[in-house]
Motif scaffolding. Structure first.
Motif, mmCIF file in Angstrom:
data_model
loop_
_atom_site.group_PDB
_atom_site.id
_atom_site.type_symbol
_atom_site.label_atom_id
_atom_site.label_comp_id
_atom_site.label_asym_id
_atom_site.label_seq_id
_atom_site.Cartn_x
_atom_site.Cartn_y
_atom_site.Cartn_z
ATOM 1 N N MET A 1 40.621 24.739 40.931
ATOM 2 C CA MET A 1 41.807 25.571 40.717
ATOM 3 C C MET A 1 42.513 25.872 42.047
ATOM 4 S SD MET A 1 42.000 29.214 38.794
ATOM 5 C CE MET A 1 43.529 30.101 38.617
ATOM 6 N N TYR A 2 41.709 26.280 43.063
ATOM 7 C CA TYR A 2 42.271 26.537 44.394
ATOM 8 C C TYR A 2 41.721 25.505 45.374
ATOM 9 C CZ TYR A 2 43.276 31.199 42.434
ATOM 10 O OH TYR A 2 43.720 32.232 41.661
ATOM 11 N N GLU A 34 47.659 30.886 47.880
ATOM 12 C CA GLU A 34 46.534 30.921 46.953
ATOM 13 C C GLU A 34 45.866 32.298 46.913
ATOM 14 O OE1 GLU A 34 45.193 26.280 46.475
ATOM 15 O OE2 GLU A 34 43.941 27.549 47.757
ATOM 16 N N ASP A 37 48.150 34.528 44.859
ATOM 17 C CA ASP A 37 48.002 34.184 43.428
ATOM 18 C C ASP A 37 46.677 34.709 42.875
ATOM 19 O OD1 ASP A 37 50.425 32.861 43.550
ATOM 20 O OD2 ASP A 37 49.564 30.840 43.592
ATOM 21 N N CYS A 38 45.609 34.546 43.648
ATOM 22 C CA CYS A 38 44.279 34.969 43.221
ATOM 23 C C CYS A 38 44.221 36.487 43.032
ATOM 24 C CB CYS A 38 43.251 34.521 44.254
ATOM 25 S SG CYS A 38 41.571 35.036 43.856
ATOM 26 N N GLU A 40 46.701 38.531 42.543
ATOM 27 C CA GLU A 40 47.556 38.920 41.417
ATOM 28 C C GLU A 40 46.856 38.661 40.081
ATOM 29 O OE1 GLU A 40 52.039 38.747 43.341
ATOM 30 O OE2 GLU A 40 51.423 37.095 42.032
ATOM 31 N N SER A 41 46.081 37.568 40.002
ATOM 32 C CA SER A 41 45.353 37.279 38.745
ATOM 33 C C SER A 41 44.276 38.342 38.500
ATOM 34 C CB SER A 41 44.728 35.878 38.787
ATOM 35 O OG SER A 41 43.571 35.864 39.598
ATOM 36 N N LEU A 42 43.681 38.881 39.584
ATOM 37 C CA LEU A 42 42.621 39.880 39.443
ATOM 38 C C LEU A 42 43.161 41.253 39.038
ATOM 39 C CD1 LEU A 42 40.348 38.899 42.467
ATOM 40 C CD2 LEU A 42 39.753 38.705 40.053
ATOM 41 N N GLN A 44 44.758 41.888 36.525
ATOM 42 C CA GLN A 44 44.613 41.986 35.064
ATOM 43 C C GLN A 44 43.171 41.769 34.601
ATOM 44 O OE1 GLN A 44 47.429 42.994 33.950
ATOM 45 N NE2 GLN A 44 48.542 42.426 35.800
ATOM 46 N N ASP A 45 42.228 41.666 35.533
ATOM 47 C CA ASP A 45 40.856 41.311 35.166
ATOM 48 C C ASP A 45 39.960 42.554 35.148
ATOM 49 O OD1 ASP A 45 38.326 40.264 34.818
ATOM 50 O OD2 ASP A 45 38.700 38.506 36.071
ATOM 51 N N SER A 91 48.975 43.196 46.285
ATOM 52 C CA SER A 91 48.043 43.021 45.168
ATOM 53 C C SER A 91 46.615 43.389 45.579
ATOM 54 C CB SER A 91 48.114 41.600 44.598
ATOM 55 O OG SER A 91 47.992 40.629 45.607
#
Length: 259
Positions: A1-2, A34, A37-38, A40-42, A44-45, A91
Motif C-alpha cells: 500500500m505504501y 504517504e 495519507d496514513c 488521515e486514514s487513522l 477514522q480508525d 492529522s
C-alpha cells in the motif's frame, strides 16, 4: 500500500515504521505524502487506541531529504510539499490514538517536529535530537514552532530554534523535549511496555482528555502551519539557504550574509 512507510496492526496497537533505511529515513516528497495519507486514514480508525512510530535501520528520521531537495532533474515543488507536511502535522496532532515516538539514532528537522507532535516521546541515550533547520537557512516546519512552544513555551522555543544544536537524549529531557530516556537499543521495548500500560488503563478517558486539550488548539496549529509554509517558501529562495545547502554538501562551514 505504501512504499516508504509500513503500517501494521497488533490488536489495539498500531505500528508505523518509517522505511527508507538507506537514507536514514530522510523524508522525500513521497514519504511526506504517504505519512499525511496514513495519519488521515487513522483519524477514522477506532480499532487502534495506541500508535507507536519508529524508524527502520540506524535512525528514527534524519529530517527532510536534502538530496531530494537538490535534484536538478526533479526539483521539489516546495508549495506542494508544504501542503503534505501541513496535512501530516495536523492529522498527527488530532489522532484519536495515544501516540508514542520511539527514537533511536537521529531525529532531526522534520523528523524531530513529527516526534514532538506525539503524546509520549522515548529516546535512547545515544540518540541525537536536532531542530536544525537554521543550519541551512530555513525555519522549522511540520508544526515545529507549535509543538516546541507547547512543550517548552515561547522563549525557550526561540532559543532552541535559533541555536539549531544537536541534543543528546538526557539534555533534551532536561529541556522538556522528551519524556523518557532508555539505554541504547531499548526504546522500542519501552514503547511497547508503555503501550501495554495505556491499554491496561481507562484509555477512553485518556483519549477524551487528549481531545479536550488539543481541540482548542487546532485553529492555532493551522495558522502556524500556514505561516511556516509561507516562511519556508520565502526562505527557500534566500541566498542564505543556498549557501547553507552548498556548505552542507561540501562539508564546510557556511558563510551567511543575512540575505
Amino acid at each position: 500500500m505504501y512504499e516508504t512507510i509500513q503500517l501494521t496492526k497488533d490488536g489495539r496497537i498500531g505500528h508505523l515504521l518509517l522505511n527508507r533505511p538507506k537514507s536514514m529515513n530522510a523524508m522525500n516528497g513521497k514519504m511526506m505524502k504517504e505519512l499525511a495519507d496514513c495519519f488521515e486514514s487513522l483519524l477514522q480508525d477506532s480499532t487502534i487506541q495506541v500508535l507507536i512510530i519508529r524508524g527502520e535501520g540506524r535512525a528514527f528520521s534524519a529530517g527532510g531529504d536534502i538530496k531530494d531537495m537538490m535534484d536538478p532533474s526533479n526539483p521539489m515543488d516546495i508549495d506542494l510539499v508544504m501542503k503534505d507536511v501541513s496535512r501530516l502535522a495536523k492529522s498527527l496532532y488530532t489522532l484519536p490514538q495515544i501516540t508514542i515516538a520511539s527514537i533511536h539514532g537521529a531525529s532531526a528537522g522534520l523528523g524531530f517536529s513529527m516526534a514532538l507532535a506525539c503524546d509520549h516521546i522515548i529516546a535512547e541515550e545515544s540518540s541525537k535530537l536536532a531542530m536544525n533547520f537554521i543550519g541551512i537557512g530555513l525555519v522549522p516546519d511540520g508544526g515545529g514552532h507549535f509543538f516546541l512552544k507547547e512543550r517548552v513555551g515561547v522563549p525557550k522555543a526561540k532559543q532552541i530554534i535559533w541555536a539549531g544544536q544537536t541534543l543528546k537524549a538526557h539534555d533534551a529531557m532536561a529541556k522538556g523535549l522528551v519524556d523518557e530516556v532508555t539505554a541504547e537499543g531499548r526504546a522500542f521495548e519501552h514503547a511497547e511496555a508503555y503501550a501495554q500500560e495505556v491499554l491496561a488503563s481507562p484509555v477512553r478517558a485518556k483519549l477524551a482528555s487528549k481531545h479536550i486539550l488539543h481541540q482548542l488548539k487546532i485553529d492555532e496549529l493551522e495558522q502556524m502551519l500556514n505561516m511556516e509554509a509561507a516562511a519556508q517558501s520565502a526562505m527557500r529562495k534566500s541566498e542564505d539557504h543556498l549557501e547553507g545547502i552548498q556548505a552542507f554538501v561540501a562539508k564546510r562551514k557556511p558563510e551567511f550574509t543575512g540575505k
